[in-house]
Design a protein around this motif. Structure first.
Motif, PDB file in Angstrom:
ATOM      1  N   PRO A  24       0.808  -1.221   0.000  1.00  0.00           N
ATOM      2  CA  PRO A  24       0.000   0.000   0.000  1.00  0.00           C
ATOM      3  C   PRO A  24       0.845   1.277   0.000  1.00  0.00           C
ATOM      4  CG  PRO A  24      -0.114  -1.089   2.137  1.00  0.00           C
ATOM      5  CD  PRO A  24       0.627  -2.007   1.219  1.00  0.00           C
ATOM      6  N   VAL A  25       2.130   1.176   0.278  1.00  0.00           N
ATOM      7  CA  VAL A  25       3.017   2.347   0.283  1.00  0.00           C
ATOM      8  C   VAL A  25       3.758   2.515  -1.044  1.00  0.00           C
ATOM      9  CG1 VAL A  25       3.348   2.301   2.788  1.00  0.00           C
ATOM     10  CG2 VAL A  25       4.933   1.059   1.313  1.00  0.00           C
ATOM     11  N   HIS A  26       3.467   1.669  -2.016  1.00  0.00           N
ATOM     12  CA  HIS A  26       4.216   1.667  -3.283  1.00  0.00           C
ATOM     13  C   HIS A  26       4.314   3.067  -3.893  1.00  0.00           C
ATOM     14  CE1 HIS A  26       5.884   0.011  -6.992  1.00  0.00           C
ATOM     15  NE2 HIS A  26       5.044   0.812  -7.642  1.00  0.00           N
ATOM     16  N   ASP A  27       3.191   3.737  -4.052  1.00  0.00           N
ATOM     17  CA  ASP A  27       3.196   5.049  -4.698  1.00  0.00           C
ATOM     18  C   ASP A  27       3.840   6.141  -3.851  1.00  0.00           C
ATOM     19  OD1 ASP A  27       2.030   4.052  -7.011  1.00  0.00           O
ATOM     20  OD2 ASP A  27      -0.012   4.420  -6.285  1.00  0.00           O
ATOM     21  N   ALA A  28       3.960   5.920  -2.539  1.00  0.00           N
ATOM     22  CA  ALA A  28       4.584   6.906  -1.658  1.00  0.00           C
ATOM     23  C   ALA A  28       6.107   6.816  -1.703  1.00  0.00           C
ATOM     24  CB  ALA A  28       4.099   6.718  -0.223  1.00  0.00           C
ATOM     25  N   LEU A 102      12.599  -2.720  -1.707  1.00  0.00           N
ATOM     26  CA  LEU A 102      12.132  -2.527  -3.081  1.00  0.00           C
ATOM     27  C   LEU A 102      10.670  -2.924  -3.167  1.00  0.00           C
ATOM     28  CD1 LEU A 102      15.041  -4.062  -5.212  1.00  0.00           C
ATOM     29  CD2 LEU A 102      14.669  -1.675  -4.600  1.00  0.00           C
ATOM     30  N   SER A 103       9.854  -2.024  -3.654  1.00  0.00           N
ATOM     31  CA  SER A 103       8.441  -2.295  -3.855  1.00  0.00           C
ATOM     32  C   SER A 103       8.211  -2.538  -5.342  1.00  0.00           C
ATOM     33  CB  SER A 103       7.604  -1.115  -3.364  1.00  0.00           C
ATOM     34  OG  SER A 103       6.235  -1.368  -3.548  1.00  0.00           O
ATOM     35  N   LEU A 104       7.569  -3.674  -5.638  1.00  0.00           N
ATOM     36  CA  LEU A 104       7.332  -4.101  -7.017  1.00  0.00           C
ATOM     37  C   LEU A 104       5.858  -4.450  -7.188  1.00  0.00           C
ATOM     38  CD1 LEU A 104      10.198  -6.724  -6.796  1.00  0.00           C
ATOM     39  CD2 LEU A 104      10.413  -4.488  -7.883  1.00  0.00           C
ATOM     40  N   GLU A 105       5.420  -4.591  -8.432  1.00  0.00           N
ATOM     41  CA  GLU A 105       4.048  -5.030  -8.669  1.00  0.00           C
ATOM     42  C   GLU A 105       3.864  -6.460  -8.190  1.00  0.00           C
ATOM     43  OE1 GLU A 105       2.359  -4.423 -12.523  1.00  0.00           O
ATOM     44  OE2 GLU A 105       3.282  -2.442 -12.711  1.00  0.00           O
ATOM     45  N   THR A 121      10.229   0.490 -12.806  1.00  0.00           N
ATOM     46  CA  THR A 121       8.951   0.367 -12.091  1.00  0.00           C
ATOM     47  C   THR A 121       9.142   0.126 -10.601  1.00  0.00           C
ATOM     48  OG1 THR A 121       8.826  -1.998 -12.565  1.00  0.00           O
ATOM     49  CG2 THR A 121       7.736  -0.508 -14.124  1.00  0.00           C
ATOM     50  N   ALA A 122      10.341  -0.281 -10.191  1.00  0.00           N
ATOM     51  CA  ALA A 122      10.608  -0.524  -8.774  1.00  0.00           C
ATOM     52  C   ALA A 122      10.669   0.807  -8.029  1.00  0.00           C
ATOM     53  CB  ALA A 122      11.914  -1.286  -8.594  1.00  0.00           C
ATOM     54  N   ARG A 123      10.234   0.774  -6.798  1.00  0.00           N
ATOM     55  CA  ARG A 123      10.291   1.954  -5.942  1.00  0.00           C
ATOM     56  C   ARG A 123      10.982   1.586  -4.641  1.00  0.00           C
ATOM     57  NH1 ARG A 123       7.064   6.320  -7.019  1.00  0.00           N
ATOM     58  NH2 ARG A 123       5.895   6.166  -8.944  1.00  0.00           N
ATOM     59  N   GLY A 124      11.628   2.570  -4.019  1.00  0.00           N
ATOM     60  CA  GLY A 124      12.282   2.331  -2.734  1.00  0.00           C
ATOM     61  C   GLY A 124      13.709   2.799  -2.727  1.00  0.00           C
ATOM     62  N   GLY A 125      14.532   2.105  -1.930  1.00  0.00           N
ATOM     63  CA  GLY A 125      15.934   2.468  -1.772  1.00  0.00           C
ATOM     64  C   GLY A 125      16.433   1.920  -0.457  1.00  0.00           C
ATOM     65  N   PHE A 126      17.599   2.399  -0.032  1.00  0.00           N
ATOM     66  CA  PHE A 126      18.170   1.964   1.242  1.00  0.00           C
ATOM     67  C   PHE A 126      17.475   2.708   2.367  1.00  0.00           C
ATOM     68  CE2 PHE A 126      21.064   2.164   4.828  1.00  0.00           C
ATOM     69  CZ  PHE A 126      21.380   0.826   4.980  1.00  0.00           C
TER      70      PHE A 126
END
Length: 131
Positions: A24-28, A102-105, A121-126
């Motif tokens: 649920p935090v993917h887009d954030a 890493l947030s993925l579909e 398409t991946a989101r996130g980081g350290f």
């Protein structure tokens, strides 16, 4: 927000990784750009790795809890072999001072780090551990 442990994969390594699917935090989370493999800091986010629960905390109301003890853990990130326990993953995160999130579909069938880090398409980081 509680994330189903079936939508997570904890990967051991010198810098441990937490893969999230349908989070649920993917887009954030910030869009990840790391074509050279250098994962950037995920500004404003932190991770609290614990044996039973793993907390991913972001700015404002963004965040999620993973029932970690029920989640899958795979071997060291550099070889992808022997399964290890959640306590080992937590120890890796403590030594590294955090983890890559890493947030993925969808969770990948195979761990192809160059594809994951340059997918667009991946989101996130350290994310550092607080303290």
């Amino acid at each position: 927000m509680l994330l189903d442990p079936e939508n997570t994969l904890f990967v051991r390594g010198a810098t441990p990784v937490l893969l999230l699917a349908e989070a649920p935090v993917h887009d954030a989370l910030p869009l990840l750009t790391a074509p050279d493999g250098a994962v950037p800091l995920c500004e404003g986010w932190s991770i609290v790795p614990r044996l039973t629960l793993c907390l991913v905390d972001g700015p404002g109301d963004h965040g999620l809890v993973v029932p970690a003890l029920a989640a899958a853990v795979v071997g060291r990130a550099d070889d992808g072999t022997a399964a290890s326990g959640m306590s080992d993953w937590c120890a890796d995160a403590e030594q590294a001072g955090g983890a890559v999130v890493l947030s993925l579909e969808h969770l990948p069938q195979a761990l192809d780090w160059s594809a994951l880090l340059s997918s667009g398409t991946a989101r996130g980081g350290f994310m550092p551990t607080p303290g």
